[in-house]
Design a protein around this motif. Structure first.
Motif, PDB file in Angstrom:
ATOM      1  N   GLY A  12       0.805  -1.236   0.000  1.00 62.03           N
ATOM      2  CA  GLY A  12       0.000   0.000   0.000  1.00 62.03           C
ATOM      3  C   GLY A  12       0.829   1.272   0.000  1.00 62.03           C
ATOM      4  O   GLY A  12       0.295   2.371   0.182  1.00 62.03           O
ATOM      5  N   ALA A  13       2.151   1.136  -0.198  1.00 63.44           N
ATOM      6  CA  ALA A  13       3.024   2.306  -0.156  1.00 63.44           C
ATOM      7  C   ALA A  13       2.760   3.277  -1.318  1.00 63.44           C
ATOM      8  O   ALA A  13       3.032   4.469  -1.213  1.00 63.44           O
ATOM      9  CB  ALA A  13       4.486   1.861  -0.176  1.00 63.44           C
ATOM     10  N   LYS A  14       2.256   2.709  -2.406  1.00 65.32           N
ATOM     11  CA  LYS A  14       2.050   3.522  -3.619  1.00 65.32           C
ATOM     12  C   LYS A  14       1.224   4.783  -3.373  1.00 65.32           C
ATOM     13  O   LYS A  14       1.518   5.846  -3.898  1.00 65.32           O
ATOM     14  CB  LYS A  14       1.320   2.666  -4.670  1.00 65.32           C
ATOM     15  N   GLU A  15       0.173   4.606  -2.602  1.00 66.23           N
ATOM     16  CA  GLU A  15      -0.700   5.744  -2.318  1.00 66.23           C
ATOM     17  C   GLU A  15       0.072   6.895  -1.662  1.00 66.23           C
ATOM     18  O   GLU A  15      -0.150   8.061  -1.967  1.00 66.23           O
ATOM     19  CB  GLU A  15      -1.775   5.291  -1.335  1.00 66.23           C
ATOM     20  N   GLY A  16       0.962   6.515  -0.770  1.00 67.78           N
ATOM     21  CA  GLY A  16       1.781   7.520  -0.091  1.00 67.78           C
ATOM     22  C   GLY A  16       2.707   8.222  -1.068  1.00 67.78           C
ATOM     23  O   GLY A  16       2.907   9.437  -0.992  1.00 67.78           O
ATOM     24  N   LEU A  17       3.260   7.442  -1.997  1.00 64.69           N
ATOM     25  CA  LEU A  17       4.150   8.046  -2.990  1.00 64.69           C
ATOM     26  C   LEU A  17       3.362   9.004  -3.883  1.00 64.69           C
ATOM     27  O   LEU A  17       3.858  10.069  -4.260  1.00 64.69           O
ATOM     28  CB  LEU A  17       4.829   6.959  -3.833  1.00 64.69           C
ATOM     29  N   ALA A  18       2.135   8.629  -4.207  1.00 61.97           N
ATOM     30  CA  ALA A  18       1.296   9.511  -5.033  1.00 61.97           C
ATOM     31  C   ALA A  18       0.991  10.803  -4.274  1.00 61.97           C
ATOM     32  O   ALA A  18       1.037  11.898  -4.838  1.00 61.97           O
ATOM     33  CB  ALA A  18       0.003   8.798  -5.412  1.00 61.97           C
ATOM     34  N   PHE A  19       0.715  10.665  -2.976  1.00 59.82           N
ATOM     35  CA  PHE A  19       0.442  11.853  -2.154  1.00 59.82           C
ATOM     36  C   PHE A  19       1.646  12.800  -2.172  1.00 59.82           C
ATOM     37  O   PHE A  19       1.509  14.023  -2.230  1.00 59.82           O
ATOM     38  CB  PHE A  19       0.148  11.427  -0.719  1.00 59.82           C
ATOM     39  N   LEU A  20       2.825  12.196  -2.185  1.00 60.09           N
ATOM     40  CA  LEU A  20       4.061  12.980  -2.115  1.00 60.09           C
ATOM     41  C   LEU A  20       4.456  13.579  -3.469  1.00 60.09           C
ATOM     42  O   LEU A  20       5.049  14.656  -3.537  1.00 60.09           O
ATOM     43  CB  LEU A  20       5.186  12.068  -1.602  1.00 60.09           C
ATOM     44  N   PHE A  21       4.146  12.864  -4.546  1.00 61.05           N
ATOM     45  CA  PHE A  21       4.690  13.289  -5.847  1.00 61.05           C
ATOM     46  C   PHE A  21       3.659  13.678  -6.907  1.00 61.05           C
ATOM     47  O   PHE A  21       4.031  14.157  -7.969  1.00 61.05           O
ATOM     48  CB  PHE A  21       5.611  12.196  -6.409  1.00 61.05           C
ATOM     49  N   LYS A  22       2.356  13.433  -6.659  1.00 64.24           N
ATOM     50  CA  LYS A  22       1.345  13.826  -7.669  1.00 64.24           C
ATOM     51  C   LYS A  22       0.597  15.070  -7.213  1.00 64.24           C
ATOM     52  O   LYS A  22      -0.329  14.983  -6.408  1.00 64.24           O
ATOM     53  CB  LYS A  22       0.336  12.682  -7.878  1.00 64.24           C
ATOM     54  N   PRO A  23       0.996  16.228  -7.712  1.00 58.91           N
ATOM     55  CA  PRO A  23       0.438  17.468  -7.165  1.00 58.91           C
ATOM     56  C   PRO A  23      -1.011  17.723  -7.563  1.00 58.91           C
ATOM     57  O   PRO A  23      -1.432  17.396  -8.661  1.00 58.91           O
ATOM     58  CB  PRO A  23       1.345  18.551  -7.765  1.00 58.91           C
ATOM     59  N   ASP A  24      -1.748  18.325  -6.622  1.00 60.49           N
ATOM     60  CA  ASP A  24      -3.113  18.755  -6.882  1.00 60.49           C
ATOM     61  C   ASP A  24      -3.201  20.203  -6.385  1.00 60.49           C
ATOM     62  O   ASP A  24      -3.346  20.447  -5.188  1.00 60.49           O
ATOM     63  CB  ASP A  24      -4.081  17.842  -6.110  1.00 60.49           C
ATOM     64  N   PHE A  25      -3.077  21.130  -7.337  1.00 59.94           N
ATOM     65  CA  PHE A  25      -2.978  22.535  -6.938  1.00 59.94           C
ATOM     66  C   PHE A  25      -4.313  23.149  -6.537  1.00 59.94           C
ATOM     67  O   PHE A  25      -4.361  24.272  -6.059  1.00 59.94           O
ATOM     68  CB  PHE A  25      -2.309  23.358  -8.042  1.00 59.94           C
ATOM     69  N   SER A  26      -5.401  22.375  -6.746  1.00 54.92           N
ATOM     70  CA  SER A  26      -6.706  22.963  -6.447  1.00 54.92           C
ATOM     71  C   SER A  26      -6.862  23.256  -4.948  1.00 54.92           C
ATOM     72  O   SER A  26      -7.692  24.062  -4.558  1.00 54.92           O
ATOM     73  CB  SER A  26      -7.809  22.014  -6.922  1.00 54.92           C
ATOM     74  N   LYS A  27      -6.061  22.578  -4.125  1.00 56.78           N
ATOM     75  CA  LYS A  27      -6.225  22.779  -2.676  1.00 56.78           C
ATOM     76  C   LYS A  27      -5.328  23.886  -2.114  1.00 56.78           C
ATOM     77  O   LYS A  27      -5.318  24.126  -0.910  1.00 56.78           O
ATOM     78  CB  LYS A  27      -5.924  21.468  -1.948  1.00 56.78           C
ATOM     79  N   ILE A  28      -4.547  24.510  -3.004  1.00 53.90           N
ATOM     80  CA  ILE A  28      -3.568  25.478  -2.491  1.00 53.90           C
ATOM     81  C   ILE A  28      -4.193  26.859  -2.299  1.00 53.90           C
ATOM     82  O   ILE A  28      -4.753  27.433  -3.231  1.00 53.90           O
ATOM     83  CB  ILE A  28      -2.373  25.586  -3.472  1.00 53.90           C
ATOM     84  N   ALA A  79       4.912   4.757   4.255  1.00 53.07           N
ATOM     85  CA  ALA A  79       4.653   3.943   5.446  1.00 53.07           C
ATOM     86  C   ALA A  79       3.368   4.384   6.144  1.00 53.07           C
ATOM     87  O   ALA A  79       2.541   3.560   6.519  1.00 53.07           O
ATOM     88  CB  ALA A  79       5.836   4.028   6.405  1.00 53.07           C
ATOM     89  N   ALA A  80       3.189   5.701   6.279  1.00 54.66           N
ATOM     90  CA  ALA A  80       1.989   6.193   6.956  1.00 54.66           C
ATOM     91  C   ALA A  80       0.732   5.697   6.239  1.00 54.66           C
ATOM     92  O   ALA A  80      -0.200   5.195   6.876  1.00 54.66           O
ATOM     93  CB  ALA A  80       2.006   7.725   7.011  1.00 54.66           C
ATOM     94  N   PHE A  81       0.714   5.815   4.924  1.00 54.99           N
ATOM     95  CA  PHE A  81      -0.454   5.339   4.174  1.00 54.99           C
ATOM     96  C   PHE A  81      -0.630   3.840   4.344  1.00 54.99           C
ATOM     97  O   PHE A  81      -1.739   3.332   4.448  1.00 54.99           O
ATOM     98  CB  PHE A  81      -0.337   5.703   2.684  1.00 54.99           C
ATOM     99  N   SER A  82       0.489   3.131   4.349  1.00 58.52           N
ATOM    100  CA  SER A  82       0.427   1.686   4.494  1.00 58.52           C
ATOM    101  C   SER A  82      -0.184   1.283   5.852  1.00 58.52           C
ATOM    102  O   SER A  82      -0.957   0.345   5.949  1.00 58.52           O
ATOM    103  CB  SER A  82       1.832   1.096   4.332  1.00 58.52           C
ATOM    104  N   PHE A  83       0.153   2.028   6.911  1.00 58.28           N
ATOM    105  CA  PHE A  83      -0.353   1.670   8.243  1.00 58.28           C
ATOM    106  C   PHE A  83      -1.707   2.289   8.540  1.00 58.28           C
ATOM    107  O   PHE A  83      -2.313   2.026   9.577  1.00 58.28           O
ATOM    108  CB  PHE A  83       0.620   2.137   9.344  1.00 58.28           C
ATOM    109  N   GLY A  84      -2.172   3.186   7.659  1.00 54.30           N
ATOM    110  CA  GLY A  84      -3.444   3.853   7.913  1.00 54.30           C
ATOM    111  C   GLY A  84      -3.321   5.059   8.826  1.00 54.30           C
ATOM    112  O   GLY A  84      -4.268   5.415   9.518  1.00 54.30           O
TER     113      GLY A  84
END
Ligand code: PFF
Length: 450
Positions: free
Chosen positions: A197-213, A274-279
């Motif tokens: 489940g680490a992938k989700e964390g990597l996406a959070f870190l590297f796939k930007p979503d500027f709509s929330k800025i 890791a955080a995403f993996s552990f919930g």
């Protein structure tokens, strides 16, 4: 010791880079950066952060080092020498005050690293699930007195090193231990990205979503850059004053900026997958790092030993940063108020223990230590990092660009013509025009887009 004067100084080129990097690399990278990134939009925050580092990191850092080495003075004395009877020494005074404010809340978290060394040694994480580890953290950080005790011990340790003087203390610690921290972060990073489940964390870190800025995120990104690079309050003026005339200031600024940013990004790669993996939620704030890290070690062969090494190194990374915070204050007291180093250290530490206790106690449940909805801990952090440091940085670049001037700046970065310093014109242009404009723009956009 610098030959040019009788002040204490750094012994070698690696010495100044190691000491400045030691100041820069600390809880700001491994604890504060993931917290801020998690609470302020993930990848979009990372991109803003990197942009600001690229744009402001070298110019502001170099400006500080130049002022320090040129004047061979502490943060206040430097401005007094260069612009006596003017408004400018105020920048130095603000720096000294900011140093005390940061030290007060930074030492709270530094104290936690000591508690976690004890927890690691006594194998207290072993076999525990996330709920139990979170419970431990909450019980501890809300405990009040235990925080204050560890914090006082940490402040005492810092005082001990600063009292022994620059070269013996600061240099020795930084040189060996910072590279070791990098190695252990790489090991942790590998374990983290290979968790399920680490992938989700990597996406959070590297796939930007500027709509929330919004403005809040932009201001936080700038604050984090200044905080992480130890810029805007005279640490680098003070350290610059201990540097030899033959050292290359530009490469020093470059190495420090690069290594600090590398450690921050690495910390992100360790924490989020890791955080995403552990919930664990990325917005978990204070618990994000202190809960995620033990959980990773629980999933690792040799986790017991690695965990001890990690928290020892984290404590030392924090120590090389608190040393620099205290050094700004002590250098000011000794040189401007003519009080000896021992007394100056005791005074500064006593003030910090007192202020720091308020920061620590404000984390207790149902604490009365809340101002305008924020704990004293959060308030000190916000005012010093997001407001005072960038304003300090703004004033410093304006000073170098418009008062100190091109001629002296070029002479200082090229070591009186001995070095080529090919980037000096570009950097000076940024210092004079673009950096001040950028800092003001970030503030304005922060106020408008709330
Ligand atoms: N740069 C340090 C860190 O990232 O942990 C903290 C810090 C040290 C901030 C010194 C400011 C400073 F003047």
């Amino acid at each position: 010791m610098a030959k040019e004067n009788k002040r204490d100084g750094f012994g070698s080129k690696l010495g100044i880079i190691a000491a400045a990097a030691g100041s820069a690399i600390g809880l700001g990278n491994i604890y504060r950066f993931p917290c801020e990134l998690g609470e302020n939009g993930g990848a979009a925050f990372l991109l803003m952060y990197l942009g600001i580092v690229l744009f402001l990191g070298i110019p502001v850092m170099l400006s500080e080092l130049v002022i320090g080495r040129h004047t061979l003075s502490n943060a206040v004395g430097a401005f007094k020498k260069l612009a006596p009877k003017s408004f400018w020494p105020f920048v130095g005074y603000m720096g000294v005050l900011c140093g005390l404010l940061i030290f007060a809340f930074y030492s709270t978290v530094s104290g936690w690293t000591l508690e976690y060394i004890v927890k690691a040694v006594t194998n207290s994480f072993h076999g525990k699930d996330l709920a139990a580890i979170e419970q431990d953290f909450n019980t501890f950080h809300e405990s009040g007195w235990r925080n204050v005790l560890w914090q006082a011990i940490f402040i005492f340790l810092t005082g001990f090193v600063v009292f022994r003087g620059v070269q013996n203390g600061i240099e020795k610690f930084s040189k060996i231990l910072m590279p070791l921290l990098l190695v252990i972060l790489v090991v942790l990073g590998i374990r983290s990205v290979t968790l399920p489940g680490a992938k989700e964390g990597l996406a959070f870190l590297f796939k930007p979503d500027f709509s929330k800025i919004t403005g809040k995120e932009v201001i936080s990104a700038m604050g984090q850059v200044f905080f992480s690079l130890s810029m805007g309050m005279g640490v680098l003026v003070t350290y610059g004053s201990y540097v030899k005339k033959s050292d290359n200031l530009t490469t020093t600024a470059l190495s420090v900026t690069l290594s600090d940013t590398l450690v921050a990004v690495l910390a992100g790669i360790v924490i989020f997958p890791a955080a995403f993996s552990f919930g664990i939620k990325p917005t978990a704030g204070m618990g994000l790092v202190f809960n995620t890290i033990p959980m990773i070690f629980n999933q690792m062969t040799g986790g017991y030993v690695f965990c001890i090494i990690f928290f020892v190194l984290l404590a030392i990374a924090a120590l090389t940063s608190t040393i620099s915070l205290l050094e700004v204050v002590v250098a000011y007291i000794t040189e401007e108020l003519h009080i000896n180093r021992k007394k100056a250290t005791i005074i500064a530490c006593a003030v910090t223990v007192l202020m720091g206790a308020f920061a620590s106690l404000s984390l207790m449940k149902d604490t009365p230590l809340v101002i305008a909805g924020h704990t004293v801990f959060d308030g000190l952090d916000f005012i010093s990092s997001n407001i005072m440091l960038p304003i300090g940085g703004l004033l410093i670049v304006v000073f170098v660009g418009w008062r100190f001037g091109k001629k002296r700046f070029f002479a200082e970065v090229s070591n009186e013509g001995m070095l080529k310093a090919p980037l000096k014109s570009l950097i000076y242009f940024i210092i004079k025009y673009l950096a001040p404009l950028a800092i003001v723009l970030v503030f304005v956009s922060g106020l408008i887009n709330r």
